[in-house]
Design an enzyme around this catalytic site. Structure first.
Site, PDB file in Angstrom:
ATOM      1  N   TRP A  39      11.242  -2.702   2.870  1.00 33.84           N
ATOM      2  CA  TRP A  39      12.007  -2.391   4.378  1.00 33.84           C
ATOM      3  C   TRP A  39      12.995  -0.905   3.236  1.00 33.84           C
ATOM      4  O   TRP A  39      13.377   0.325   4.177  1.00 33.84           O
ATOM      5  CB  TRP A  39      13.131  -2.597   4.481  1.00 33.84           C
ATOM      6  CG  TRP A  39      12.363  -4.124   5.762  1.00 33.84           C
ATOM      7  CD1 TRP A  39      11.436  -4.504   5.903  1.00 33.84           C
ATOM      8  CD2 TRP A  39      13.011  -5.154   6.473  1.00 33.84           C
ATOM      9  NE1 TRP A  39      11.150  -5.342   6.428  1.00 33.84           N
ATOM     10  CE2 TRP A  39      12.029  -6.163   6.990  1.00 33.84           C
ATOM     11  CE3 TRP A  39      14.780  -5.152   6.779  1.00 33.84           C
ATOM     12  CZ2 TRP A  39      12.251  -7.062   7.901  1.00 33.84           C
ATOM     13  CZ3 TRP A  39      14.876  -5.800   7.697  1.00 33.84           C
ATOM     14  CH2 TRP A  39      13.963  -6.776   7.767  1.00 33.84           C
ATOM     15  N   LYS A  40      13.318  -0.525   2.343  1.00 34.33           N
ATOM     16  CA  LYS A  40      13.907   0.418   1.623  1.00 34.33           C
ATOM     17  C   LYS A  40      15.060   0.242   1.880  1.00 34.33           C
ATOM     18  O   LYS A  40      15.894  -0.231   2.736  1.00 34.33           O
ATOM     19  CB  LYS A  40      13.435   1.801   1.758  1.00 34.33           C
ATOM     20  CG  LYS A  40      11.664   2.131   1.720  1.00 34.33           C
ATOM     21  CD  LYS A  40      10.557   3.404   1.036  1.00 34.33           C
ATOM     22  CE  LYS A  40       9.765   2.752   0.154  1.00 34.33           C
ATOM     23  NZ  LYS A  40       8.453   4.328   0.636  1.00 34.33           N
ATOM     24  N   HIS A  42       9.767   0.593  -8.955  1.00 30.32           N
ATOM     25  CA  HIS A  42       9.596   1.352  -7.777  1.00 30.32           C
ATOM     26  C   HIS A  42       9.178   3.325  -8.263  1.00 30.32           C
ATOM     27  O   HIS A  42      10.466   3.589  -8.619  1.00 30.32           O
ATOM     28  CB  HIS A  42       9.202   1.170  -6.553  1.00 30.32           C
ATOM     29  CG  HIS A  42       8.643   2.026  -5.446  1.00 30.32           C
ATOM     30  ND1 HIS A  42       9.101   2.952  -4.860  1.00 30.32           N
ATOM     31  CD2 HIS A  42       8.698   1.293  -4.298  1.00 30.32           C
ATOM     32  CE1 HIS A  42       8.524   3.490  -3.730  1.00 30.32           C
ATOM     33  NE2 HIS A  42       7.609   2.498  -3.231  1.00 30.32           N
ATOM     34  N   GLU A  56       0.673   2.625  -6.708  1.00 36.30           N
ATOM     35  CA  GLU A  56       1.031   3.209  -5.660  1.00 36.30           C
ATOM     36  C   GLU A  56       1.652   5.359  -6.181  1.00 36.30           C
ATOM     37  O   GLU A  56       2.191   5.787  -6.502  1.00 36.30           O
ATOM     38  CB  GLU A  56       2.856   2.543  -5.304  1.00 36.30           C
ATOM     39  CG  GLU A  56       3.651   2.508  -6.292  1.00 36.30           C
ATOM     40  CD  GLU A  56       4.846   2.468  -5.759  1.00 36.30           C
ATOM     41  OE1 GLU A  56       5.758   2.550  -4.651  1.00 36.30           O
ATOM     42  OE2 GLU A  56       6.324   2.590  -6.828  1.00 36.30           O
ATOM     43  N   GLY A  89       4.778   7.855   1.767  1.00 39.72           N
ATOM     44  CA  GLY A  89       5.802   8.518   2.226  1.00 39.72           C
ATOM     45  C   GLY A  89       5.441  10.067   3.196  1.00 39.72           C
ATOM     46  O   GLY A  89       5.813  10.698   4.269  1.00 39.72           O
ATOM     47  N   SER A 130       1.813   4.592   2.021  1.00 38.88           N
ATOM     48  CA  SER A 130       1.337   4.245   3.007  1.00 38.88           C
ATOM     49  C   SER A 130      -0.102   3.934   4.037  1.00 38.88           C
ATOM     50  O   SER A 130      -0.549   4.278   4.652  1.00 38.88           O
ATOM     51  CB  SER A 130       0.767   6.073   3.691  1.00 38.88           C
ATOM     52  OG  SER A 130       1.609   7.488   2.856  1.00 38.88           O
ATOM     53  N   GLY A 172       5.432   0.081   3.178  1.00 38.03           N
ATOM     54  CA  GLY A 172       6.675   1.136   3.112  1.00 38.03           C
ATOM     55  C   GLY A 172       7.251   1.203   4.672  1.00 38.03           C
ATOM     56  O   GLY A 172       7.182   0.052   5.492  1.00 38.03           O
ATOM     57  N   GLY A 173       7.289   1.910   5.359  1.00 36.33           N
ATOM     58  CA  GLY A 173       6.926   1.998   6.766  1.00 36.33           C
ATOM     59  C   GLY A 173       6.108   1.666   7.588  1.00 36.33           C
ATOM     60  O   GLY A 173       7.597   1.528   8.865  1.00 36.33           O
TER      61      GLY A 173
END
Length: 255
Positions: free
Chosen positions: A10-11, A100, A172, A178, A218, A239-240
């Site tokens: 979730w960052k 990360h 990654e 992102g 992504s 992530g997002g």
């Protein structure tokens, strides 16, 4: 043994109330729509302040597990603002993301520091999700494999065989985080296969076969199925898309 894992990072997003609502939506959707026999492990990695509460919301004895986004290399002491591995373990965490690219870039975490964090995490029985990956400049210079090989050697391959058995690796590509860009399934597979080859050289063939390697960068509901179909891609560090319950559930269902 090698597992299929979808981990949601979730960052620094959501509020406490929104985080509780999000995890409730995700768990309900997954329980309703994902069959019990598919073997996908789901790791939820919210911000530190929400860990205990969200951990209590995860269904007991299920595919869901709690993870943290980082931790200190220190066991305890006068380190204002830091969070130790033992603290994470005490609130129910089972996984911790380490290395990360955002931690490496913005907080100057290097391989020496990450090797200390690995030891701290493993000492209390947590499973590290150790991230590696190259920048756009490194890829365009055709130096991806040398770069990742060094990250693995300096940051990870100092572990004993027994310690390494607990590690999950996440590839990654920094240029795809992102940005909306995603490595093609062939590009992801090529790097994942290379990582597995390096594990075999550093440890043995059994370790290489049994290590879970995730793709991060992504990944979304539209491309997850193709990415996860590659023989050396065992899931995703998301992530997002992990902040959208429907998208995250669809990614889990991609298996």
């Amino acid at each position: 043994m090698r597992k299929n894992i979808v981990a949601g990072n979730w960052k620094m997003n959501t509020t406490y109330q929104d985080g509780l609502a999000l995890v409730s939506e995700i768990t309900n959707m997954v329980q309703d729509e994902v069959t019990g026999s598919d073997g996908v492990v789901v790791v939820i990695c919210p911000p530190f302040p929400f860990l205990a509460a969200i951990g209590k919301q995860l269904p007991a004895n299920s595919r869901f597990h709690l993870g943290a986004q980082n931790c200190s290399q220190k066991e305890s002491g006068a380190y204002t603002g830091e969070v130790s591995a033992k603290m994470l373990q005490s609130v129910g965490c089972e996984y911790v993301i380490l290395g990360h690219s955002e931690r490496r870039q913005y907080f100057r975490e290097d391989d020496e520091l990450l090797s200390q964090k690995l030891k701290a995490v493993l000492a209390v029985g947590l499973k590290p999700i150790f991230c590696v990956g190259e920048s756009l400049e490194t890829r365009e210079a055709d130096d991806t494999f040398n770069f990742i090989s060094k990250q693995l050697k300096d940051g990870l391959f100092h572990l004993s065989n027994e310690e390494f058995d607990q590690v999950v690796i996440a590839y990654e590509p920094i240029w795809a985080i992102g940005t909306g860009k995603t490595a093609t399934s062939a590009q992801a597979q090529e790097v994942h296969a290379f990582i597995r080859e390096q594990i075999a050289r550093a440890y043995d063939a059994e370790a290489a076969v049994n290590t879970t390697i995730l793709y991060g960068g992504s990944a979304n509901a539209q491309n997850a199925r193709e990415l996860f179909s590659q023989p050396d891609v065992d899931g995703g560090l998301i992530g997002g898309a992990s902040l959208k319950s429907r998208d995250f559930t669809e990614i889990i269902k991609s298996f």
